[in-house]
Design an enzyme around this catalytic site. Structure first.
Site, PDB file in Angstrom:
ATOM      1  N   ASP A 109       0.859  -1.185   0.000  1.00  0.00           N
ATOM      2  CA  ASP A 109       0.000   0.000   0.000  1.00  0.00           C
ATOM      3  C   ASP A 109       0.893   1.231   0.000  1.00  0.00           C
ATOM      4  OD1 ASP A 109      -2.457  -1.388   0.097  1.00  0.00           O
ATOM      5  OD2 ASP A 109      -2.322  -1.585   2.273  1.00  0.00           O
ATOM      6  N   ASP A 124      -6.962  -1.179  -4.739  1.00  0.00           N
ATOM      7  CA  ASP A 124      -8.032  -0.771  -3.822  1.00  0.00           C
ATOM      8  C   ASP A 124      -8.931   0.281  -4.478  1.00  0.00           C
ATOM      9  OD1 ASP A 124      -6.933  -2.397  -1.809  1.00  0.00           O
ATOM     10  OD2 ASP A 124      -5.708  -0.749  -1.037  1.00  0.00           O
TER      11      ASP A 124
END
Length: 151
Positions: A109, A124
């Site tokens: 991330d 995402d």
């Protein structure tokens, strides 16, 4: 065809961005790209770092989700350009994060949310876009059915 194009483009862009982050930003470090704060974080759980250490389980769920969408499309339950694009965003995001979970045991991330309450990646965002488009698609279908049945 749109399904495959969107799914492949989402997966490629997601994976290339994660490779770049892993190569150029140390874990925990932050850089700014314009207005975007980029912080390298490795997440072995799911959203909001819940259930850490279960990347394999979420990887398996991603695989099952992709298989389910492929079956659903195969039986003709969904057809048309817009549904194909929706499915492409959802599947591309699932594949992007699924690759990370199954290959690395964690998801890379790096995009710090504007609220500062989370760090996401492009997979995402693709899943979020797919979900928003799905809600819009379902709402439009619902309204069309109501209008057609009213006349």
């Amino acid at each position: 065809m749109w399904f495959y194009i969107v799914a492949i483009v989402v997966t490629l862009i997601d994976q290339l961005s994660k490779i770049w982050i892993r190569m150029h930003v140390d874990i925990g470090d932050s850089v700014f790209l314009g207005r975007w704060e980029i912080t390298h974080y490795e997440n072995s759980g799911m959203a909001f770092s819940l259930f850490q250490g279960y990347a394999w389980l979420f990887g398996l769920i991603a695989v099952l989700f992709v298989i389910g969408v492929l079956i659903y499309r195969r039986i003709g339950a969904w057809h048309g350009r817009f549904p194909d694009m929706i499915a492409g965003f959802l599947v591309g995001g699932a594949i992007g994060n699924g690759i990370d979970r199954l290959v690395f045991g964690q998801v890379t991330d790096f995009i710090v949310s504007r609220s500062g309450k989370g760090i996401l990646n492009l997979a995402d965002y693709a899943i979020n876009i797919g979900m928003i488009l799905l809600v819009i698609y379902m709402a439009v279908r619902f309204v069309k059915k109501r209008v057609c049945h009213a006349h």
